[in-house]
Design a protein around this motif. Sequence first.
Motif, PDB file in Angstrom:
ATOM      1  N   ASN A 133       0.804  -1.223   0.000  1.00  0.00           N
ATOM      2  CA  ASN A 133       0.000   0.000   0.000  1.00  0.00           C
ATOM      3  C   ASN A 133       0.835   1.270   0.000  1.00  0.00           C
ATOM      4  O   ASN A 133       0.387   2.316  -0.464  1.00  0.00           O
ATOM      5  CB  ASN A 133      -0.926   0.011   1.223  1.00  0.00           C
ATOM      6  N   ALA A 134       2.040   1.208   0.538  1.00  0.00           N
ATOM      7  CA  ALA A 134       2.860   2.411   0.703  1.00  0.00           C
ATOM      8  C   ALA A 134       3.265   2.994  -0.651  1.00  0.00           C
ATOM      9  O   ALA A 134       3.425   2.268  -1.637  1.00  0.00           O
ATOM     10  CB  ALA A 134       4.095   2.090   1.527  1.00  0.00           C
ATOM     11  N   SER A 135       3.441   4.316  -0.697  1.00  0.00           N
ATOM     12  CA  SER A 135       3.863   4.981  -1.932  1.00  0.00           C
ATOM     13  C   SER A 135       5.201   5.709  -1.773  1.00  0.00           C
ATOM     14  O   SER A 135       5.884   5.959  -2.762  1.00  0.00           O
ATOM     15  CB  SER A 135       2.786   5.973  -2.391  1.00  0.00           C
ATOM     16  N   ASP A 136       5.593   6.064  -0.552  1.00  0.00           N
ATOM     17  CA  ASP A 136       6.883   6.718  -0.333  1.00  0.00           C
ATOM     18  C   ASP A 136       7.961   5.657  -0.110  1.00  0.00           C
ATOM     19  O   ASP A 136       7.679   4.525   0.289  1.00  0.00           O
ATOM     20  CB  ASP A 136       6.809   7.643   0.876  1.00  0.00           C
ATOM     21  N   GLY A 139       8.273   4.052   3.383  1.00  0.00           N
ATOM     22  CA  GLY A 139       7.125   3.189   3.639  1.00  0.00           C
ATOM     23  C   GLY A 139       7.191   1.909   2.837  1.00  0.00           C
ATOM     24  O   GLY A 139       6.829   0.825   3.327  1.00  0.00           O
ATOM     25  N   ILE A 140       7.642   2.007   1.588  1.00  0.00           N
ATOM     26  CA  ILE A 140       7.766   0.818   0.732  1.00  0.00           C
ATOM     27  C   ILE A 140       8.763  -0.162   1.328  1.00  0.00           C
ATOM     28  O   ILE A 140       8.498  -1.370   1.447  1.00  0.00           O
ATOM     29  CB  ILE A 140       8.188   1.225  -0.695  1.00  0.00           C
ATOM     30  N   GLU A 141       9.930   0.343   1.719  1.00  0.00           N
ATOM     31  CA  GLU A 141      10.951  -0.532   2.316  1.00  0.00           C
ATOM     32  C   GLU A 141      10.422  -1.220   3.567  1.00  0.00           C
ATOM     33  O   GLU A 141      10.614  -2.437   3.752  1.00  0.00           O
ATOM     34  CB  GLU A 141      12.198   0.280   2.645  1.00  0.00           C
ATOM     35  N   ALA A 145       9.617  -5.314   3.969  1.00  0.00           N
ATOM     36  CA  ALA A 145      10.278  -6.049   5.048  1.00  0.00           C
ATOM     37  C   ALA A 145       9.259  -6.747   5.943  1.00  0.00           C
ATOM     38  O   ALA A 145       9.464  -7.902   6.362  1.00  0.00           O
ATOM     39  CB  ALA A 145      11.153  -5.098   5.862  1.00  0.00           C
ATOM     40  N   LYS A 146       8.153  -6.052   6.231  1.00  0.00           N
ATOM     41  CA  LYS A 146       7.099  -6.645   7.068  1.00  0.00           C
ATOM     42  C   LYS A 146       6.495  -7.872   6.390  1.00  0.00           C
ATOM     43  O   LYS A 146       6.289  -8.916   7.015  1.00  0.00           O
ATOM     44  CB  LYS A 146       6.001  -5.605   7.339  1.00  0.00           C
ATOM     45  N   ILE A 173      10.686  -0.382  -5.944  1.00  0.00           N
ATOM     46  CA  ILE A 173      10.191  -1.613  -5.311  1.00  0.00           C
ATOM     47  C   ILE A 173      11.053  -2.803  -5.724  1.00  0.00           C
ATOM     48  O   ILE A 173      11.453  -3.630  -4.888  1.00  0.00           O
ATOM     49  CB  ILE A 173       8.717  -1.850  -5.693  1.00  0.00           C
ATOM     50  N   GLN A 174      11.360  -2.900  -7.024  1.00  0.00           N
ATOM     51  CA  GLN A 174      12.186  -4.011  -7.507  1.00  0.00           C
ATOM     52  C   GLN A 174      13.565  -4.009  -6.853  1.00  0.00           C
ATOM     53  O   GLN A 174      14.128  -5.065  -6.569  1.00  0.00           O
ATOM     54  CB  GLN A 174      12.304  -3.938  -9.029  1.00  0.00           C
TER      55      GLN A 174
END
Length: 361
Positions: A133-136, A139-141, A145-146, A173-174
């Motif tokens: 869901n994250a866009s920054d 937040g993505i990292e 990880a979660k 993301i990749q």
Amino acid sequence: MPSSIAEIRLDLLNLPLKVPYKLAFGPVLALDTLMVTAVDGDGRTGWGEATILTGYTPETVDGCWREANAIAARMTGKDLEAAKETALARHGEAPFTVTALVTALEMLAGHPLLAAAERADAPIRVPLLAILNASDEAGIEAEIAKHVRAGYTTIKVKVGFELESDLKRCAFIQSCLPKGVGIRIDGNQGFSEEDGVAFASRIAPDGVELLEQPCHMDDWNASKAVGHVTNVPLMLDESIYGPREIEMAAELGTVSFVKLKLMKAGSLDALASELRLVREHGMTPVLGNGVAADPGCWMEACVAHALIDNAGEMNGFLKPHAALFETPMAVDAGAIVLPGSRPVLVDLAPYARERHILRST
């Protein structure tokens, strides 16, 4: 065998979500879910679900409610097969609504795909994907990880918002993906043909399992154009309603995956047949609805256990605040865990906008 249909209970539920579900055509804040409970003359029950969402079906919430009441009124008092035929006659006009009614009858009759899961000697595990869901970037990292810690190996990424920012976000993301974790990129019909072609031809294949439905469901020319240039396997989702569209996807010659949803199929029997048809045409089926409540996701998980060998997308049950099963479905190490018994529905009254009980006379 069940006797005639003595009663059909209809509940139209509103299920607010924990977090808005971001789609290319707008955020979803709550599920509008039709629940059907069918009761035979001996008191046995079966239930089915339809969650209505613009862009997934031509049906509206109000139209679904009217149609469900009209069809159910004609089903009560009939034997099981006659009741199914009555509902299926309206499948072309109201596929989600009809699926809720017919799967309730199939459950009532002890459909083999459901019965096998209900009577399993040990809990059944069905691999599931996670949603990013994250866009920054931070937040993505953190979210990747979660998900990895939780045992997921497939993560879904939504695009179709703005070409350049989508490409930039996917590239980041990749770069964050650990070994053994892949992504499914879902366009949710958000791209024009031009942007869909640009995205598909520019996205790097690293860690990408597939690109899902980048262009409008009815724009088969756009899907064909994307398929000819894409760097990653193409999957159609919203374009697919049944055997005819599966055949059309095969004829394109560039579609690698086809996603099916129980709510479109009309019945469990039809869904199983369509899954086989996808494979017969050399494509890979994917199953699951991210916009469904517990009953629909449970049924899809039962089918996936028997007929699917990749990560299921039946994660809609995780999104609402309220669980509709007395014992909620568990997720462990990236998989739904089915307990080997039939789930028990909670009291639906607190979530019902409308309720109607139809009885045979």
